[in-house]
Design a protein around this motif. Structure first.
Motif, PDB file in Angstrom:
ATOM      1  N   PHE A 190       0.804  -1.755  -0.053  1.00 45.72           N
ATOM      2  CA  PHE A 190      -0.108  -0.164   0.086  1.00 45.72           C
ATOM      3  C   PHE A 190       0.715   1.357  -0.216  1.00 45.72           C
ATOM      4  CE2 PHE A 190      -4.168   1.591   0.222  1.00 45.72           C
ATOM      5  CZ  PHE A 190      -3.424   2.543   1.202  1.00 45.72           C
ATOM      6  N   GLY A 191       1.596   1.348   1.002  1.00 44.66           N
ATOM      7  CA  GLY A 191       2.819   2.573   1.424  1.00 44.66           C
ATOM      8  C   GLY A 191       2.002   3.720   1.879  1.00 44.66           C
ATOM      9  N   LEU A 192       2.787   4.109   2.666  1.00 44.54           N
ATOM     10  CA  LEU A 192       2.587   5.542   3.513  1.00 44.54           C
ATOM     11  C   LEU A 192       1.711   6.668   1.924  1.00 44.54           C
ATOM     12  CD1 LEU A 192       4.535   5.303   6.483  1.00 44.54           C
ATOM     13  CD2 LEU A 192       2.219   4.327   6.576  1.00 44.54           C
ATOM     14  N   THR A 193       2.889   6.627   1.304  1.00 41.18           N
ATOM     15  CA  THR A 193       2.855   7.732   0.339  1.00 41.18           C
ATOM     16  C   THR A 193       1.102   7.992  -0.219  1.00 41.18           C
ATOM     17  OG1 THR A 193       4.879   7.896  -0.521  1.00 41.18           O
ATOM     18  CG2 THR A 193       3.636   9.391  -1.317  1.00 41.18           C
ATOM     19  N   TRP A 194       0.622   6.843  -0.413  1.00 42.95           N
ATOM     20  CA  TRP A 194      -1.211   6.972  -0.927  1.00 42.95           C
ATOM     21  C   TRP A 194      -1.771   6.968   0.629  1.00 42.95           C
ATOM     22  CZ3 TRP A 194      -3.785   7.984  -4.318  1.00 42.95           C
ATOM     23  CH2 TRP A 194      -5.361   7.257  -3.967  1.00 42.95           C
ATOM     24  N   ALA A 195      -1.537   6.499   1.452  1.00 37.46           N
ATOM     25  CA  ALA A 195      -2.405   6.968   2.070  1.00 37.46           C
ATOM     26  C   ALA A 195      -2.375   8.214   2.773  1.00 37.46           C
ATOM     27  CB  ALA A 195      -2.075   6.126   3.847  1.00 37.46           C
ATOM     28  N   ASP A 196      -1.482   9.241   2.751  1.00 38.20           N
ATOM     29  CA  ASP A 196      -1.139  10.734   3.203  1.00 38.20           C
ATOM     30  C   ASP A 196      -1.814  11.784   1.963  1.00 38.20           C
ATOM     31  OD1 ASP A 196       0.131   9.769   5.032  1.00 38.20           O
ATOM     32  OD2 ASP A 196       2.227  10.089   4.632  1.00 38.20           O
ATOM     33  N   THR A 197      -1.879  10.890   0.642  1.00 40.55           N
ATOM     34  CA  THR A 197      -2.584  11.568   0.159  1.00 40.55           C
ATOM     35  C   THR A 197      -3.630  11.352  -0.056  1.00 40.55           C
ATOM     36  OG1 THR A 197      -1.043  10.093  -1.697  1.00 40.55           O
ATOM     37  CG2 THR A 197      -2.774  11.074  -2.612  1.00 40.55           C
ATOM     38  N   LEU A 198      -4.428  10.109   0.400  1.00 37.24           N
ATOM     39  CA  LEU A 198      -5.497  10.003   1.419  1.00 37.24           C
ATOM     40  C   LEU A 198      -5.970  10.825   2.492  1.00 37.24           C
ATOM     41  CD1 LEU A 198      -6.899   6.324   1.379  1.00 37.24           C
ATOM     42  CD2 LEU A 198      -7.359   8.049  -0.429  1.00 37.24           C
ATOM     43  N   LEU A 199      -5.272  10.663   3.283  1.00 39.78           N
ATOM     44  CA  LEU A 199      -5.563  12.217   4.496  1.00 39.78           C
ATOM     45  C   LEU A 199      -5.835  13.746   3.898  1.00 39.78           C
ATOM     46  CD1 LEU A 199      -3.411  10.393   6.748  1.00 39.78           C
ATOM     47  CD2 LEU A 199      -5.422  10.640   7.067  1.00 39.78           C
ATOM     48  N   VAL A 200      -4.378  14.356   2.952  1.00 40.69           N
ATOM     49  CA  VAL A 200      -4.755  15.110   2.597  1.00 40.69           C
ATOM     50  C   VAL A 200      -5.650  15.720   1.957  1.00 40.69           C
ATOM     51  CG1 VAL A 200      -3.438  16.958   0.985  1.00 40.69           C
ATOM     52  CG2 VAL A 200      -1.645  15.711   2.417  1.00 40.69           C
ATOM     53  N   GLY A 201      -6.348  14.751   0.901  1.00 38.01           N
ATOM     54  CA  GLY A 201      -7.352  15.177   0.597  1.00 38.01           C
ATOM     55  C   GLY A 201      -8.846  15.226   1.343  1.00 38.01           C
ATOM     56  N   ALA A 202      -8.592  14.462   2.229  1.00 32.02           N
ATOM     57  CA  ALA A 202      -9.358  14.385   3.472  1.00 32.02           C
ATOM     58  C   ALA A 202      -9.526  16.177   4.665  1.00 32.02           C
ATOM     59  CB  ALA A 202      -9.141  13.418   4.609  1.00 32.02           C
ATOM     60  N   VAL A 203      -8.616  16.323   4.691  1.00 30.37           N
ATOM     61  CA  VAL A 203      -8.013  17.602   5.032  1.00 30.37           C
ATOM     62  C   VAL A 203      -9.106  18.581   4.023  1.00 30.37           C
ATOM     63  CG1 VAL A 203      -6.435  19.525   5.377  1.00 30.37           C
ATOM     64  CG2 VAL A 203      -6.247  17.247   6.142  1.00 30.37           C
ATOM     65  N   LEU A 204      -8.566  18.838   2.903  1.00 32.85           N
ATOM     66  CA  LEU A 204      -8.604  19.435   1.843  1.00 32.85           C
ATOM     67  C   LEU A 204     -10.699  19.590   1.811  1.00 32.85           C
ATOM     68  CD1 LEU A 204      -6.263  18.859  -0.982  1.00 32.85           C
ATOM     69  CD2 LEU A 204      -6.819  21.098   0.161  1.00 32.85           C
ATOM     70  N   ALA A 205     -10.883  18.287   1.828  1.00 31.88           N
ATOM     71  CA  ALA A 205     -12.397  18.331   1.581  1.00 31.88           C
ATOM     72  C   ALA A 205     -13.092  18.798   2.766  1.00 31.88           C
ATOM     73  CB  ALA A 205     -12.968  16.577   1.581  1.00 31.88           C
ATOM     74  N   ALA A 206     -12.944  18.750   3.711  1.00 34.76           N
ATOM     75  CA  ALA A 206     -13.785  19.541   4.981  1.00 34.76           C
ATOM     76  C   ALA A 206     -13.660  20.816   5.470  1.00 34.76           C
ATOM     77  CB  ALA A 206     -12.290  18.418   6.225  1.00 34.76           C
ATOM     78  N   SER A 207     -12.310  20.764   4.680  1.00 36.00           N
ATOM     79  CA  SER A 207     -11.952  22.444   5.291  1.00 36.00           C
ATOM     80  C   SER A 207     -12.382  22.990   3.607  1.00 36.00           C
ATOM     81  CB  SER A 207     -10.733  22.737   4.141  1.00 36.00           C
ATOM     82  OG  SER A 207     -10.141  22.807   3.403  1.00 36.00           O
ATOM     83  N   LEU A 208     -13.229  22.761   2.742  1.00 31.12           N
ATOM     84  CA  LEU A 208     -14.277  23.372   1.648  1.00 31.12           C
ATOM     85  C   LEU A 208     -15.603  23.106   2.072  1.00 31.12           C
ATOM     86  CD1 LEU A 208     -12.689  21.600  -1.537  1.00 31.12           C
ATOM     87  CD2 LEU A 208     -12.597  23.978  -0.899  1.00 31.12           C
ATOM     88  N   GLY A 209     -15.740  22.283   3.061  1.00 35.88           N
ATOM     89  CA  GLY A 209     -17.024  22.165   3.556  1.00 35.88           C
ATOM     90  C   GLY A 209     -17.456  23.161   4.620  1.00 35.88           C
ATOM     91  N   TYR A 210     -16.070  23.051   5.396  1.00 33.12           N
ATOM     92  CA  TYR A 210     -16.306  23.929   6.522  1.00 33.12           C
ATOM     93  C   TYR A 210     -16.499  25.142   5.822  1.00 33.12           C
ATOM     94  CZ  TYR A 210     -14.847  20.354  10.067  1.00 33.12           C
ATOM     95  OH  TYR A 210     -14.144  19.913  10.481  1.00 33.12           O
ATOM     96  N   VAL A 211     -15.874  25.638   4.671  1.00 32.58           N
ATOM     97  CA  VAL A 211     -15.793  26.490   4.551  1.00 32.58           C
ATOM     98  C   VAL A 211     -17.383  27.081   3.502  1.00 32.58           C
ATOM     99  CG1 VAL A 211     -15.259  28.777   2.589  1.00 32.58           C
ATOM    100  CG2 VAL A 211     -13.371  27.384   4.134  1.00 32.58           C
ATOM    101  N   ALA A 212     -17.866  26.054   3.055  1.00 35.75           N
ATOM    102  CA  ALA A 212     -18.941  26.243   2.216  1.00 35.75           C
ATOM    103  C   ALA A 212     -19.972  26.041   3.961  1.00 35.75           C
ATOM    104  CB  ALA A 212     -19.513  25.067   1.534  1.00 35.75           C
TER     105      ALA A 212
END
Length: 309
Positions: free
Chosen positions: A163-185
């Motif tokens: 799996f690799g941590l790089t891909w897992a961290d990509t998912l976490l960064v995506g989660a941060v971006l999704a949450a931040s956009l949702g909070y602003v909306a």
């Protein structure tokens, strides 16, 4: 001497701390619910739908009890964006990532959420921030990238072959971006709807998706009782009740004072993962968490003092 204002501020700080504590347990509780690659429990899809469905049922009861008016057509657009980011995007990406990395590891990456939310607000709401804010935002992102690369060169306890941590961290960064956009909306309609009603309407509007989603992804295998309790926690507290404590704390204690308590959240996640998941505290994780939180603190100070001419 009237101590009412001071008591109000103190109550706000305590409620804010309660909200941060509730949110801080979200990462280890989500990992308990999903399990790991070697010992899977509920699928991240089911956890995403079920936690939102639980919150949606509570939200519906609350909105009926307070006789809240329905959102207007203009309010529904931002609420739908918040739904996409906070109800679906964040928990789903977080759930998949936490099957492969520890909660402590995820806490370092998601510590960028307050800074990402401020950046999203500056971008989407056309709020001009000082150059220093963007410098600290870049520095915080660089720290997270370095942490990810260092961890990728090791075999973390929560990692798995292939799996690799790089891909897992990509998912976490995506989660941060999704949450931040949702909070602003959601913030766009908070003034007109009220903070508690925003999160409640978001969860209720999601019910046509989350209820059938939870039914279709219901686990076929036996699930550990502790995982069911963890799901109950993220549905009732992380997705719903925590927002009530947090928003009320901001209102009573003042956003500038109470919002700083959010800097404690990554450390609450890291410490809570020790008894809940059996994770160990390591110097590199704590050190990077401290550095990232420091950049978030400085960046938010810059974001609160917009550049003027």
């Amino acid at each position: 001497m009237n101590n009412a204002p001071q008591q109000r501020e103190n109550l706000g700080l305590w409620l804010g701390l309660l909200g941060v504590f509730i949110f801080g347990l979200t990462l280890p509780m989500t990992r308990l619910a999903t399990g790991t690659v070697d010992a899977p429990q509920m699928s991240p899809w089911f956890v995403t739908w079920a936690r939102a469905a639980l919150a949606g049922g509570l939200s519906l009861a609350y909105l009926l009890a307070v006789r809240a008016p329905r959102p207007t057509a203009a309010q529904r657009g931002p609420l739908l964006l918040s739904l996409a980011g906070n109800v679906i995007g964040y928990p789903l990406l977080l759930g998949w990532a936490l099957r492969h990395v520890t909660a402590s590891h995820a806490a370092v990456i998601t510590a960028l959420l307050p800074l990402a939310t401020a950046a999203a607000a500056a971008w989407l709401m056309h709020q001009r921030a000082r150059l220093g804010f963007w410098v600290f935002a870049a520095l915080g992102s660089a720290l997270v990238a370095v942490y990810s690369l260092l961890r990728a060169s090791q075999m973390d306890n929560g990692a798995s072959q292939g799996f690799g941590l790089t891909w897992a961290d990509t998912l976490l960064v995506g989660a941060v971006l999704a949450a931040s956009l949702g909070y602003v909306a959601g913030a766009k309609v908070t003034a007109s709807l009220g903070a508690e009603k925003v999160i409640s309407w978001v969860c209720v509007m999601a019910l046509p998706i989350t209820l059938p989603g939870a039914w279709l992804t219901w686990p076929e295998q036996t699930i550990a009782p502790l995982s069911w309790l963890a799901l109950l926690y993220v549905g009732v507290f992380s997705m719903w009740a925590g927002f009530f404590a947090w928003f009320r704390g901001l209102s009573l204690g003042g956003p500038l004072r109470v919002s700083q308590l959010q800097l404690l959240q990554p450390f609450i996640s890291i410490v809570a993962a020790v008894p809940l998941l059996g994770e160990s505290l390591d110097g590199m994780t704590l050190g990077f968490a401290l550095l990232v939180v420091a950049t978030v603190f400085m960046g938010r100070r810059m974001a609160n003092t917009p550049k003027t001419h």
